[in-house]
Design a protein around this motif. Sequence first.
Motif, PDB file in Angstrom:
ATOM      1  N   ARG A  90      -9.294   0.047   8.299  1.00  0.00           N
ATOM      2  CA  ARG A  90      -9.220  -0.309   9.724  1.00  0.00           C
ATOM      3  C   ARG A  90      -7.835  -0.038  10.296  1.00  0.00           C
ATOM      4  NH1 ARG A  90     -12.350  -4.406   7.687  1.00  0.00           N
ATOM      5  NH2 ARG A  90     -10.640  -5.891   7.651  1.00  0.00           N
ATOM      6  N   LEU A  91      -6.819  -0.167   9.468  1.00  0.00           N
ATOM      7  CA  LEU A  91      -5.451   0.104   9.905  1.00  0.00           C
ATOM      8  C   LEU A  91      -5.119   1.593   9.850  1.00  0.00           C
ATOM      9  CD1 LEU A  91      -3.576  -2.830   8.128  1.00  0.00           C
ATOM     10  CD2 LEU A  91      -3.979  -2.586  10.587  1.00  0.00           C
ATOM     11  N   GLY A  92      -5.993   2.388   9.269  1.00  0.00           N
ATOM     12  CA  GLY A  92      -5.744   3.824   9.145  1.00  0.00           C
ATOM     13  C   GLY A  92      -4.737   4.158   8.072  1.00  0.00           C
ATOM     14  N   LEU A  93      -4.685   3.370   7.022  1.00  0.00           N
ATOM     15  CA  LEU A  93      -3.707   3.566   5.951  1.00  0.00           C
ATOM     16  C   LEU A  93      -4.295   4.272   4.732  1.00  0.00           C
ATOM     17  CD1 LEU A  93      -2.056   0.013   5.936  1.00  0.00           C
ATOM     18  CD2 LEU A  93      -1.333   2.037   7.186  1.00  0.00           C
ATOM     19  N   SER A  94      -5.414   4.911   4.868  1.00  0.00           N
ATOM     20  CA  SER A  94      -6.074   5.440   3.680  1.00  0.00           C
ATOM     21  C   SER A  94      -5.261   6.513   2.965  1.00  0.00           C
ATOM     22  CB  SER A  94      -7.460   5.983   4.030  1.00  0.00           C
ATOM     23  OG  SER A  94      -7.348   6.991   5.005  1.00  0.00           O
ATOM     24  N   ASN A  95      -4.346   7.207   3.672  1.00  0.00           N
ATOM     25  CA  ASN A  95      -3.488   8.190   3.000  1.00  0.00           C
ATOM     26  C   ASN A  95      -2.234   7.486   2.516  1.00  0.00           C
ATOM     27  OD1 ASN A  95      -5.236  10.265   3.518  1.00  0.00           O
ATOM     28  ND2 ASN A  95      -4.252  10.823   5.443  1.00  0.00           N
ATOM     29  N   ALA A 153       1.671   5.775   4.927  1.00  0.00           N
ATOM     30  CA  ALA A 153       1.250   4.375   4.946  1.00  0.00           C
ATOM     31  C   ALA A 153       1.457   3.704   6.291  1.00  0.00           C
ATOM     32  CB  ALA A 153       1.997   3.595   3.865  1.00  0.00           C
ATOM     33  N   ALA A 154       2.544   3.985   6.990  1.00  0.00           N
ATOM     34  CA  ALA A 154       2.822   3.283   8.228  1.00  0.00           C
ATOM     35  C   ALA A 154       2.315   4.027   9.453  1.00  0.00           C
ATOM     36  CB  ALA A 154       4.323   3.048   8.365  1.00  0.00           C
ATOM     37  N   ALA A 155       1.762   5.219   9.293  1.00  0.00           N
ATOM     38  CA  ALA A 155       1.306   5.992  10.438  1.00  0.00           C
ATOM     39  C   ALA A 155      -0.027   5.474  10.946  1.00  0.00           C
ATOM     40  CB  ALA A 155       1.166   7.462  10.048  1.00  0.00           C
ATOM     41  N   PRO A 156      -0.162   5.234  12.233  1.00  0.00           N
ATOM     42  CA  PRO A 156      -1.446   4.804  12.771  1.00  0.00           C
ATOM     43  C   PRO A 156      -2.448   5.953  12.719  1.00  0.00           C
ATOM     44  CG  PRO A 156       0.148   5.114  14.541  1.00  0.00           C
ATOM     45  CD  PRO A 156       0.879   5.288  13.244  1.00  0.00           C
ATOM     46  N   ALA A 157      -3.708   5.616  12.815  1.00  0.00           N
ATOM     47  CA  ALA A 157      -4.757   6.618  12.689  1.00  0.00           C
ATOM     48  C   ALA A 157      -4.611   7.708  13.748  1.00  0.00           C
ATOM     49  CB  ALA A 157      -6.139   5.962  12.798  1.00  0.00           C
ATOM     50  N   TRP A 183       0.850  -1.196   0.000  1.00  0.00           N
ATOM     51  CA  TRP A 183       0.000   0.000   0.000  1.00  0.00           C
ATOM     52  C   TRP A 183       0.886   1.247   0.000  1.00  0.00           C
ATOM     53  CZ3 TRP A 183      -4.926   0.663  -1.091  1.00  0.00           C
ATOM     54  CH2 TRP A 183      -5.527   1.884  -0.786  1.00  0.00           C
ATOM     55  N   GLY A 184       1.933   1.238   0.804  1.00  0.00           N
ATOM     56  CA  GLY A 184       2.862   2.358   0.865  1.00  0.00           C
ATOM     57  C   GLY A 184       3.593   2.585  -0.448  1.00  0.00           C
ATOM     58  N   GLU A 185       3.781   1.511  -1.225  1.00  0.00           N
ATOM     59  CA  GLU A 185       4.437   1.624  -2.530  1.00  0.00           C
ATOM     60  C   GLU A 185       3.478   2.118  -3.605  1.00  0.00           C
ATOM     61  OE1 GLU A 185       5.855  -2.340  -3.137  1.00  0.00           O
ATOM     62  OE2 GLU A 185       7.565  -2.075  -1.790  1.00  0.00           O
ATOM     63  N   GLY A 186       2.201   2.250  -3.255  1.00  0.00           N
ATOM     64  CA  GLY A 186       1.224   2.751  -4.218  1.00  0.00           C
ATOM     65  C   GLY A 186       0.521   1.669  -5.018  1.00  0.00           C
ATOM     66  N   GLN A 187       0.663   0.403  -4.601  1.00  0.00           N
ATOM     67  CA  GLN A 187      -0.012  -0.685  -5.312  1.00  0.00           C
ATOM     68  C   GLN A 187      -1.524  -0.560  -5.110  1.00  0.00           C
ATOM     69  OE1 GLN A 187       1.678  -3.090  -7.115  1.00  0.00           O
ATOM     70  NE2 GLN A 187       3.512  -1.894  -6.681  1.00  0.00           N
ATOM     71  N   LYS A 229      -4.312  -9.855  -5.195  1.00  0.00           N
ATOM     72  CA  LYS A 229      -3.753 -10.912  -6.043  1.00  0.00           C
ATOM     73  C   LYS A 229      -2.470 -11.457  -5.419  1.00  0.00           C
ATOM     74  CE  LYS A 229      -3.984 -10.752 -10.575  1.00  0.00           C
ATOM     75  NZ  LYS A 229      -3.752 -10.363 -11.989  1.00  0.00           N
ATOM     76  N   GLU A 230      -1.625 -10.571  -4.914  1.00  0.00           N
ATOM     77  CA  GLU A 230      -0.364 -10.978  -4.294  1.00  0.00           C
ATOM     78  C   GLU A 230      -0.609 -11.810  -3.033  1.00  0.00           C
ATOM     79  OE1 GLU A 230       3.656 -11.414  -3.429  1.00  0.00           O
ATOM     80  OE2 GLU A 230       2.777 -10.622  -5.273  1.00  0.00           O
ATOM     81  N   LEU A 231      -1.548 -11.384  -2.208  1.00  0.00           N
ATOM     82  CA  LEU A 231      -1.821 -12.094  -0.961  1.00  0.00           C
ATOM     83  C   LEU A 231      -2.531 -13.425  -1.218  1.00  0.00           C
ATOM     84  CD1 LEU A 231      -3.007  -9.153   1.317  1.00  0.00           C
ATOM     85  CD2 LEU A 231      -0.822 -10.353   1.407  1.00  0.00           C
ATOM     86  N   GLY A 232      -3.432 -13.424  -2.195  1.00  0.00           N
ATOM     87  CA  GLY A 232      -4.209 -14.630  -2.502  1.00  0.00           C
ATOM     88  C   GLY A 232      -5.228 -14.917  -1.408  1.00  0.00           C
ATOM     89  N   GLY A 233      -6.355 -15.442  -1.799  1.00  0.00           N
ATOM     90  CA  GLY A 233      -7.400 -15.807  -0.841  1.00  0.00           C
ATOM     91  C   GLY A 233      -8.104 -14.620  -0.207  1.00  0.00           C
ATOM     92  N   VAL A 234      -7.948 -13.458  -0.799  1.00  0.00           N
ATOM     93  CA  VAL A 234      -8.586 -12.260  -0.258  1.00  0.00           C
ATOM     94  C   VAL A 234      -9.084 -11.411  -1.426  1.00  0.00           C
ATOM     95  CG1 VAL A 234      -6.431 -10.956  -0.142  1.00  0.00           C
ATOM     96  CG2 VAL A 234      -8.277 -10.381   1.402  1.00  0.00           C
ATOM     97  N   THR A 235     -10.196 -10.720  -1.218  1.00  0.00           N
ATOM     98  CA  THR A 235     -10.762  -9.888  -2.282  1.00  0.00           C
ATOM     99  C   THR A 235     -10.221  -8.467  -2.193  1.00  0.00           C
ATOM    100  OG1 THR A 235     -12.651  -9.171  -0.940  1.00  0.00           O
ATOM    101  CG2 THR A 235     -12.927 -11.215  -2.220  1.00  0.00           C
ATOM    102  N   ARG A 236     -10.441  -7.764  -3.259  1.00  0.00           N
ATOM    103  CA  ARG A 236     -10.067  -6.352  -3.304  1.00  0.00           C
ATOM    104  C   ARG A 236     -10.779  -5.592  -2.183  1.00  0.00           C
ATOM    105  NH1 ARG A 236     -13.239  -2.537  -5.323  1.00  0.00           N
ATOM    106  NH2 ARG A 236     -12.325  -0.545  -5.877  1.00  0.00           N
ATOM    107  N   ASN A 237     -12.060  -5.869  -1.986  1.00  0.00           N
ATOM    108  CA  ASN A 237     -12.826  -5.183  -0.940  1.00  0.00           C
ATOM    109  C   ASN A 237     -12.303  -5.507   0.453  1.00  0.00           C
ATOM    110  OD1 ASN A 237     -14.482  -3.792  -2.663  1.00  0.00           O
ATOM    111  ND2 ASN A 237     -16.105  -5.328  -2.637  1.00  0.00           N
ATOM    112  N   ALA A 238     -11.827  -6.723   0.661  1.00  0.00           N
ATOM    113  CA  ALA A 238     -11.255  -7.087   1.953  1.00  0.00           C
ATOM    114  C   ALA A 238      -9.982  -6.279   2.204  1.00  0.00           C
ATOM    115  CB  ALA A 238     -10.960  -8.581   2.010  1.00  0.00           C
ATOM    116  N   VAL A 239      -9.198  -6.087   1.161  1.00  0.00           N
ATOM    117  CA  VAL A 239      -7.975  -5.287   1.279  1.00  0.00           C
ATOM    118  C   VAL A 239      -8.337  -3.847   1.621  1.00  0.00           C
ATOM    119  CG1 VAL A 239      -6.011  -4.322   0.001  1.00  0.00           C
ATOM    120  CG2 VAL A 239      -6.590  -6.752  -0.234  1.00  0.00           C
ATOM    121  N   ILE A 240      -9.303  -3.288   0.930  1.00  0.00           N
ATOM    122  CA  ILE A 240      -9.729  -1.912   1.185  1.00  0.00           C
ATOM    123  C   ILE A 240     -10.230  -1.776   2.616  1.00  0.00           C
ATOM    124  CG2 ILE A 240     -11.437  -0.148   0.582  1.00  0.00           C
ATOM    125  CD1 ILE A 240     -11.205  -1.204  -2.343  1.00  0.00           C
TER     126      ILE A 240
END
Length: 93
Positions: free
Chosen positions: A42-47, A51-55, A15-19, A26-37
Amino acid sequence: MSWTDERVETLKKMWGEGQSASQIAKELGGVTRNAVIGKVHRLGLSNRGAAAAPAAAKPEAKAKPAPKAEAKPAAPAKPAEPEPAPQETPEPP
């Protein structure tokens, strides 16, 4: 699928790299795009820049400017004064 510490770290790194969420899923496998979002939020990474800053570490939002004061009504127009009558000049003799 569960979010292990390793998978969360991979998510944070990518996420921090802009992926995109699709690329991460796709990289993680077994998870959907919506699950990643959802996990990103929930991790507070929306900016992407923080990327690594907590909310809780995010800077506070700027205060909203005070509402503009209502405009005062214009002063009533003064009645026009009549123009002075032209002065008569005496005719030379």
